[in-house]
Enzyme design. Structure first.
Site, PDB file in Angstrom:
ATOM      1  N   LYS A  11      48.951  46.302  45.058  1.00  0.00           N
ATOM      2  CA  LYS A  11      49.912  45.306  45.553  1.00  0.00           C
ATOM      3  C   LYS A  11      51.368  45.804  45.456  1.00  0.00           C
ATOM      4  CE  LYS A  11      46.953  41.298  44.519  1.00  0.00           C
ATOM      5  NZ  LYS A  11      46.872  39.984  43.826  1.00  0.00           N
ATOM      6  N   TYR A  51      44.507  36.200  53.140  1.00  0.00           N
ATOM      7  CA  TYR A  51      44.340  35.260  52.021  1.00  0.00           C
ATOM      8  C   TYR A  51      44.080  33.828  52.496  1.00  0.00           C
ATOM      9  CZ  TYR A  51      45.517  38.482  48.200  1.00  0.00           C
ATOM     10  OH  TYR A  51      45.492  39.488  47.253  1.00  0.00           O
ATOM     11  N   PHE A  59      49.890  28.127  45.252  1.00  0.00           N
ATOM     12  CA  PHE A  59      50.606  29.400  45.224  1.00  0.00           C
ATOM     13  C   PHE A  59      50.480  30.188  46.522  1.00  0.00           C
ATOM     14  CE2 PHE A  59      46.417  29.980  43.201  1.00  0.00           C
ATOM     15  CZ  PHE A  59      45.866  30.959  44.019  1.00  0.00           C
ATOM     16  N   ARG A  87      36.064  44.804  39.485  1.00  0.00           N
ATOM     17  CA  ARG A  87      36.633  43.595  38.851  1.00  0.00           C
ATOM     18  C   ARG A  87      36.838  43.833  37.341  1.00  0.00           C
ATOM     19  NH1 ARG A  87      38.496  39.498  42.240  1.00  0.00           N
ATOM     20  NH2 ARG A  87      38.526  38.331  40.294  1.00  0.00           N
ATOM     21  N   THR A  93      42.677  37.800  36.270  1.00  0.00           N
ATOM     22  CA  THR A  93      43.765  37.498  37.212  1.00  0.00           C
ATOM     23  C   THR A  93      45.119  37.400  36.502  1.00  0.00           C
ATOM     24  OG1 THR A  93      42.170  36.236  38.519  1.00  0.00           O
ATOM     25  CG2 THR A  93      44.504  35.881  39.023  1.00  0.00           C
ATOM     26  N   ARG A 104      45.300  45.338  35.037  1.00  0.00           N
ATOM     27  CA  ARG A 104      46.237  44.205  34.951  1.00  0.00           C
ATOM     28  C   ARG A 104      46.862  44.096  33.567  1.00  0.00           C
ATOM     29  NH1 ARG A 104      42.649  40.180  38.814  1.00  0.00           N
ATOM     30  NH2 ARG A 104      43.829  40.512  40.734  1.00  0.00           N
ATOM     31  N   ASN A 114      50.211  40.803  40.148  1.00  0.00           N
ATOM     32  CA  ASN A 114      49.208  41.353  39.214  1.00  0.00           C
ATOM     33  C   ASN A 114      48.583  42.659  39.707  1.00  0.00           C
ATOM     34  OD1 ASN A 114      47.669  40.264  41.215  1.00  0.00           O
ATOM     35  ND2 ASN A 114      46.518  38.856  39.920  1.00  0.00           N
ATOM     36  N   HIS A 117      44.266  43.810  44.041  1.00  0.00           N
ATOM     37  CA  HIS A 117      43.277  42.866  44.581  1.00  0.00           C
ATOM     38  C   HIS A 117      41.922  43.561  44.593  1.00  0.00           C
ATOM     39  CE1 HIS A 117      41.130  40.141  47.318  1.00  0.00           C
ATOM     40  NE2 HIS A 117      40.645  41.251  47.850  1.00  0.00           N
ATOM     41  N   GLU A 128      36.287  41.966  54.052  1.00  0.00           N
ATOM     42  CA  GLU A 128      37.613  42.499  53.718  1.00  0.00           C
ATOM     43  C   GLU A 128      37.742  43.973  54.115  1.00  0.00           C
ATOM     44  OE1 GLU A 128      38.528  39.372  50.062  1.00  0.00           O
ATOM     45  OE2 GLU A 128      38.386  41.509  49.611  1.00  0.00           O
TER      46      GLU A 128
END
Ligand code: ADP
Ligand code: MG
Length: 140
Positions: A11, A51, A59, A87, A93, A104, A114, A117, A128
């Site tokens: 990100k 998203y 948010f 993950r 998150t 993270r 964070n 993704h 995706e």
């Protein structure tokens, strides 16, 4: 165990701080192979579409603005149980809840900014990956 592919995004908070290589090392050290990768700058419309599943969340606007603020690195990770493994490597998150050693925990600035993704299930991974990559770009 099945060999899977999952969609990962580094990100804007992380590309801005020059963390692409450090984050990629975390994936590779965990046995995930980066089988496709490109740096792009999403438009607000593209970020909003990616998203869309979150559009009712409070948010959403902030998330779309953030994801379109600066370049991201989109990538396909491949390996045994890649979706769940990624993950795990990402961590929770909210970095305050992330385990030691996760991306993270080490790099995220906040629950919104964070750093990464990762797809959350087989079906979303497929969708995706197809959002960002054509079959020709997936060289294995
Ligand atoms: P994850 O990225 O861990 O799968 P979600 O799918 O629940 O998490 O949320 C998508 C993204 O939305 C998060 O990674 C984060 O950037 C942002 N986000 C989630 N919850 C919040 C929140 N409470 N405040 C601000 N941004 C959030
Ligand atoms: Mg998610």
């Amino acid at each position: 165990m099945a060999i899977e592919r999952t969609l990962s995004i580094i990100k804007p908070d992380a590309t801005r701080r020059n963390l692409t290589g450090k984050i990629n090392a975390k994936f590779e050290d965990a046995g995930l192979r980066i089988v496709a990768q490109k740096r792009i700058h999403l438009s607000p419309a593209q970020a909003g579409q990616f998203y869309a599943v979150h559009k009712e969340r409070p948010f959403y606007g902030e998330l779309v603005e953030f994801m379109a603020s600066e370049p991201v690195v989109v990538q396909v990770l491949e390996g045994e149980n890649a979706i769940a493994k990624n993950r795990e490597v990402m961590g929770a998150t909210n970095p305050a809840n992330a385990d030691a050693g996760t991306i993270r925990k080490e790099f995220a600035l906040s629950v919104g900014e964070n750093s990464v993704h990762g797809s959350d299930a087989a079906e979303t991974a497929k969708e995706e990956i197809a959002f960002f990559f054509s079959g020709l770009e997936l060289v294995g």
